[in-house]
Motif scaffolding. Structure first.
Motif, PDB file in Angstrom:
ATOM      1  N   ALA A 130       0.436  -4.373   7.928  1.00 61.09           N
ATOM      2  CA  ALA A 130       1.510  -2.670   7.974  1.00 61.09           C
ATOM      3  C   ALA A 130       1.239  -1.818   7.700  1.00 61.09           C
ATOM      4  O   ALA A 130       1.596  -1.081   7.992  1.00 61.09           O
ATOM      5  CB  ALA A 130       3.292  -3.413   8.950  1.00 61.09           C
ATOM      6  N   ILE A 131       0.835  -2.296   6.218  1.00 59.76           N
ATOM      7  CA  ILE A 131       1.250  -1.509   4.865  1.00 59.76           C
ATOM      8  C   ILE A 131      -0.140  -0.533   5.254  1.00 59.76           C
ATOM      9  O   ILE A 131      -0.071   0.624   5.228  1.00 59.76           O
ATOM     10  CB  ILE A 131       1.419  -1.804   3.330  1.00 59.76           C
ATOM     11  CG1 ILE A 131       2.448  -2.876   3.554  1.00 59.76           C
ATOM     12  CG2 ILE A 131       0.785  -0.906   2.686  1.00 59.76           C
ATOM     13  CD1 ILE A 131       3.059  -3.453   2.844  1.00 59.76           C
ATOM     14  N   GLY A 132      -0.785  -1.290   5.216  1.00 59.93           N
ATOM     15  CA  GLY A 132      -2.753  -0.796   5.682  1.00 59.93           C
ATOM     16  C   GLY A 132      -2.462   0.440   6.898  1.00 59.93           C
ATOM     17  O   GLY A 132      -3.228   1.451   6.555  1.00 59.93           O
ATOM     18  N   VAL A 133      -2.195  -0.186   7.956  1.00 62.05           N
ATOM     19  CA  VAL A 133      -2.198   1.026   9.144  1.00 62.05           C
ATOM     20  C   VAL A 133      -1.287   1.679   8.466  1.00 62.05           C
ATOM     21  O   VAL A 133      -1.319   2.930   9.127  1.00 62.05           O
ATOM     22  CB  VAL A 133      -1.629   0.203  10.159  1.00 62.05           C
ATOM     23  CG1 VAL A 133      -1.123   1.201  11.320  1.00 62.05           C
ATOM     24  CG2 VAL A 133      -3.028  -1.343  10.509  1.00 62.05           C
ATOM     25  N   ALA A 193      -5.547   7.693   2.265  1.00 63.22           N
ATOM     26  CA  ALA A 193      -6.127   6.603   3.185  1.00 63.22           C
ATOM     27  C   ALA A 193      -7.127   5.375   2.200  1.00 63.22           C
ATOM     28  O   ALA A 193      -7.405   4.607   3.457  1.00 63.22           O
ATOM     29  CB  ALA A 193      -7.084   7.501   4.435  1.00 63.22           C
ATOM     30  N   PRO A 194      -7.518   5.788   1.981  1.00 62.04           N
ATOM     31  CA  PRO A 194      -8.679   4.901   1.134  1.00 62.04           C
ATOM     32  C   PRO A 194      -7.621   3.444  -0.156  1.00 62.04           C
ATOM     33  O   PRO A 194      -7.946   2.724   0.119  1.00 62.04           O
ATOM     34  CB  PRO A 194      -9.056   5.064  -0.091  1.00 62.04           C
ATOM     35  CG  PRO A 194      -9.721   7.163   0.556  1.00 62.04           C
ATOM     36  CD  PRO A 194      -8.278   7.111   1.331  1.00 62.04           C
ATOM     37  N   LEU A 195      -6.271   3.827  -0.191  1.00 61.52           N
ATOM     38  CA  LEU A 195      -5.413   3.294  -0.718  1.00 61.52           C
ATOM     39  C   LEU A 195      -4.932   1.864  -0.117  1.00 61.52           C
ATOM     40  O   LEU A 195      -4.860   1.238  -0.175  1.00 61.52           O
ATOM     41  CB  LEU A 195      -4.152   4.100  -0.690  1.00 61.52           C
ATOM     42  CG  LEU A 195      -4.375   4.684  -1.703  1.00 61.52           C
ATOM     43  CD1 LEU A 195      -2.915   5.239  -2.562  1.00 61.52           C
ATOM     44  CD2 LEU A 195      -4.915   3.941  -3.591  1.00 61.52           C
ATOM     45  N   ALA A 218      -1.881   5.775   8.967  1.00 61.84           N
ATOM     46  CA  ALA A 218      -1.287   6.809  10.038  1.00 61.84           C
ATOM     47  C   ALA A 218      -0.794   7.549   9.149  1.00 61.84           C
ATOM     48  O   ALA A 218      -0.991   9.113   9.544  1.00 61.84           O
ATOM     49  CB  ALA A 218      -0.746   5.897  10.479  1.00 61.84           C
ATOM     50  N   GLY A 219      -0.070   7.635   8.350  1.00 62.17           N
ATOM     51  CA  GLY A 219       0.738   8.463   7.404  1.00 62.17           C
ATOM     52  C   GLY A 219       0.083   9.636   6.452  1.00 62.17           C
ATOM     53  O   GLY A 219      -0.010  11.028   7.109  1.00 62.17           O
ATOM     54  N   SER A 220      -1.693   8.700   5.988  1.00 63.56           N
ATOM     55  CA  SER A 220      -2.196  10.056   5.663  1.00 63.56           C
ATOM     56  C   SER A 220      -2.705  10.789   6.385  1.00 63.56           C
ATOM     57  O   SER A 220      -2.660  12.227   6.431  1.00 63.56           O
ATOM     58  CB  SER A 220      -3.157   9.908   4.635  1.00 63.56           C
ATOM     59  OG  SER A 220      -4.422   8.516   5.460  1.00 63.56           O
ATOM     60  N   ILE A 221      -3.035  10.601   7.499  1.00 64.75           N
ATOM     61  CA  ILE A 221      -3.740  11.748   8.974  1.00 64.75           C
ATOM     62  C   ILE A 221      -2.162  12.187   9.731  1.00 64.75           C
ATOM     63  O   ILE A 221      -2.470  13.865  10.024  1.00 64.75           O
ATOM     64  CB  ILE A 221      -4.063  10.673  10.315  1.00 64.75           C
ATOM     65  CG1 ILE A 221      -5.084  10.135   9.521  1.00 64.75           C
ATOM     66  CG2 ILE A 221      -4.492  11.823  11.371  1.00 64.75           C
ATOM     67  CD1 ILE A 221      -6.031   8.957  10.653  1.00 64.75           C
ATOM     68  N   CYS A 232     -11.454  -3.505   4.412  1.00 63.98           N
ATOM     69  CA  CYS A 232     -11.562  -3.408   5.482  1.00 63.98           C
ATOM     70  C   CYS A 232     -10.652  -3.600   6.859  1.00 63.98           C
ATOM     71  O   CYS A 232      -9.812  -5.041   6.200  1.00 63.98           O
ATOM     72  CB  CYS A 232     -12.908  -3.427   6.107  1.00 63.98           C
ATOM     73  SG  CYS A 232     -13.601  -4.244   6.221  1.00 63.98           S
ATOM     74  N   PRO A 233     -10.270  -2.957   7.644  1.00 65.82           N
ATOM     75  CA  PRO A 233      -9.513  -3.510   8.782  1.00 65.82           C
ATOM     76  C   PRO A 233     -10.409  -5.176   9.294  1.00 65.82           C
ATOM     77  O   PRO A 233      -9.622  -6.053   9.483  1.00 65.82           O
ATOM     78  CB  PRO A 233      -9.327  -3.068  10.124  1.00 65.82           C
ATOM     79  CG  PRO A 233     -10.070  -1.690   8.911  1.00 65.82           C
ATOM     80  CD  PRO A 233     -10.765  -2.073   7.726  1.00 65.82           C
TER      81      PRO A 233
END
Length: 108
Positions: free
Chosen positions: A34-37, A58-60, A41-44, A68-69
């Motif tokens: 959830a943190i990664g997504v 996003a790279p964070l 999503a937040g950066s976009i 990677c996902p």
């Protein structure tokens, strides 16, 4: 005469190293996802508001995804199957079987 055939197993030099992307628990692993997504999503989503600099967040997402996902998905499968499946390699052939439950240590 008794002879023992020694097979090459995980200790051999040409065996692939074991990769572990699992977490200590499924909820913890889902929280990392959830943190990664959320970071991606937040950066976009924030580009129209704060400008393209927000894409640097996003790279964070690679940190909670552990690379990677796809690595996160492999870790989810490892976390779910931990203790339930066991890999056994004999004579260069590896199989996946149900793990035997550990003895409870109680005599009854």
């Amino acid at each position: 005469m008794n002879t023992v055939k020694v097979s090459k197993t995980a200790n051999s030099a040409n065996a692939a190293p074991e990769r572990n992307f699992a977490s200590k628990s499924v909820p913890r692993h889902l929280a990392r996802g959830a943190i990664g997504v959320g970071l991606i999503a937040g950066s976009i989503a924030l580009v129209p508001v704060a400008g393209p600099a927000t894409l640097l967040a996003a790279p964070l997402a690679l940190i909670p995804f552990r690379g990677c996902p796809t690595c996160w998905m492999v870790g989810l499968a490892q976390t779910i199957s931990r203790g339930r499946l066991e890999r056994r390699c004999v004579d260069g052939v590896c199989t996946l079987t149900k793990a035997h439950p550990a003895p409870s240590g109680r005599s009854g």
